[in-house]
Design a protein around this motif. Sequence first.
Motif, PDB file in Angstrom:
ATOM      1  N   ALA A 159      -4.522 -10.634  -6.177  1.00 47.62           N
ATOM      2  CA  ALA A 159      -3.881  -9.581  -6.967  1.00 47.62           C
ATOM      3  C   ALA A 159      -4.925  -8.577  -7.445  1.00 47.62           C
ATOM      4  CB  ALA A 159      -3.143 -10.195  -8.146  1.00 47.62           C
ATOM      5  N   SER A 162      -6.174  -6.413  -4.462  1.00 45.64           N
ATOM      6  CA  SER A 162      -5.149  -5.453  -4.031  1.00 45.64           C
ATOM      7  C   SER A 162      -5.070  -4.275  -4.991  1.00 45.64           C
ATOM      8  CB  SER A 162      -3.787  -6.146  -3.927  1.00 45.64           C
ATOM      9  OG  SER A 162      -3.806  -7.150  -2.934  1.00 45.64           O
ATOM     10  N   GLU A 163      -5.133  -4.565  -6.280  1.00 49.32           N
ATOM     11  CA  GLU A 163      -5.091  -3.492  -7.278  1.00 49.32           C
ATOM     12  C   GLU A 163      -6.342  -2.609  -7.196  1.00 49.32           C
ATOM     13  OE1 GLU A 163      -4.576  -5.868 -10.736  1.00 49.32           O
ATOM     14  OE2 GLU A 163      -2.381  -5.920 -10.574  1.00 49.32           O
ATOM     15  N   THR A 164      -7.494  -3.251  -6.973  1.00 47.62           N
ATOM     16  CA  THR A 164      -8.742  -2.496  -6.860  1.00 47.62           C
ATOM     17  C   THR A 164      -8.716  -1.560  -5.660  1.00 47.62           C
ATOM     18  OG1 THR A 164     -10.041  -4.225  -7.938  1.00 47.62           O
ATOM     19  CG2 THR A 164     -11.237  -2.699  -6.497  1.00 47.62           C
ATOM     20  N   ALA A 166      -6.082  -0.365  -4.124  1.00 48.76           N
ATOM     21  CA  ALA A 166      -5.105   0.694  -4.387  1.00 48.76           C
ATOM     22  C   ALA A 166      -5.737   1.815  -5.206  1.00 48.76           C
ATOM     23  CB  ALA A 166      -3.891   0.118  -5.126  1.00 48.76           C
ATOM     24  N   LEU A 167      -6.519   1.442  -6.207  1.00 50.97           N
ATOM     25  CA  LEU A 167      -7.191   2.434  -7.043  1.00 50.97           C
ATOM     26  C   LEU A 167      -8.219   3.225  -6.250  1.00 50.97           C
ATOM     27  CD1 LEU A 167      -7.639   3.624  -9.865  1.00 50.97           C
ATOM     28  CD2 LEU A 167      -9.300   1.788 -10.279  1.00 50.97           C
ATOM     29  N   PRO A 193      -1.157   2.764  -1.763  1.00 53.29           N
ATOM     30  CA  PRO A 193      -1.292   2.215  -3.118  1.00 53.29           C
ATOM     31  C   PRO A 193      -0.037   1.498  -3.595  1.00 53.29           C
ATOM     32  CG  PRO A 193      -2.321   4.366  -3.031  1.00 53.29           C
ATOM     33  CD  PRO A 193      -1.596   4.182  -1.721  1.00 53.29           C
ATOM     34  N   ARG A 197       0.051  -2.428  -4.539  1.00 58.29           N
ATOM     35  CA  ARG A 197       0.453  -2.871  -5.887  1.00 58.29           C
ATOM     36  C   ARG A 197       1.662  -3.797  -5.823  1.00 58.29           C
ATOM     37  NH1 ARG A 197      -1.449   2.599  -7.553  1.00 58.29           N
ATOM     38  NH2 ARG A 197      -3.389   2.163  -8.673  1.00 58.29           N
ATOM     39  N   ALA A 200       0.145  -7.041  -5.010  1.00 63.63           N
ATOM     40  CA  ALA A 200      -0.494  -7.595  -6.199  1.00 63.63           C
ATOM     41  C   ALA A 200       0.547  -8.212  -7.131  1.00 63.63           C
ATOM     42  CB  ALA A 200      -1.287  -6.503  -6.929  1.00 63.63           C
ATOM     43  N   ALA A 201       1.667  -7.514  -7.296  1.00 67.21           N
ATOM     44  CA  ALA A 201       2.728  -8.034  -8.158  1.00 67.21           C
ATOM     45  C   ALA A 201       3.288  -9.340  -7.596  1.00 67.21           C
ATOM     46  CB  ALA A 201       3.838  -6.995  -8.296  1.00 67.21           C
ATOM     47  N   HIS A 204       0.789 -12.043  -8.350  1.00 61.17           N
ATOM     48  CA  HIS A 204       0.853 -12.363  -9.776  1.00 61.17           C
ATOM     49  C   HIS A 204       2.091 -13.220 -10.076  1.00 61.17           C
ATOM     50  CE1 HIS A 204      -2.451 -10.540 -11.837  1.00 61.17           C
ATOM     51  NE2 HIS A 204      -2.208  -9.320 -11.393  1.00 61.17           N
TER      52      HIS A 204
END
Length: 207
Positions: A159, A162-164, A166-167, A193, A197, A200-201, A204
């Motif tokens: 997660a 993936s968030e990193t 996307a950023l 992105p 995300r 990532a969700a 999570h």
Amino acid sequence: MPDIQENVGFKALVAQTSAVLLTRGVEVEPVTVRDVVALMVRSVAERIGMDEEEALHLVQPDAVAEAITAAADPGREGAENVHAVRPVRVDARMVAVPVQVAGRLVMAAAQAGKYAALNGDGRTASHALDLATEIGAALSFAGVGDKADTPVGVLTELAGISETVALRVERDGWSICPCGDEHDQNEVDAGMPATLRADAALAHRWS
């Protein structure tokens, strides 16, 4: 001259350094710790003018650990090429993930790793591929329709990656094809992105 790496004191120094790194929340591949210890012993021996066995007693595990963590500091230029350093995985619990979800997470790890690799971040790419391998290993033990026993820490790390990524796509212009020529990659990048995300969700949710 005997190989210093076969010396009992050398092996003890490697083990002590790994222990110090763990107290700092960092897990490092043993071969990397060994290589850094060997480099520091050799450097001390050359600088002071003594043999490596004598120099071994002057190298402290805290100093080796400090050198490794400094090299791996994300804020340092070139840290993206330090592949052998990982945060210590604190959560050792396992969770049963449906096969279809685990398969999607393998794809998510591969996609994040591909973006990182193509945009010069070998550290993130290596970590993402390690996670894909771990989830894939869990899948290999699951039958059709069963669930894959997956470490919670793997899902949490995926997660975060993936968030990193996307950023980085949004902020730094990471592209699925950073060649400089235009052939519709902008459209793919624009939608990535949101996809990352969502992955990532999903990770999570199951962690």
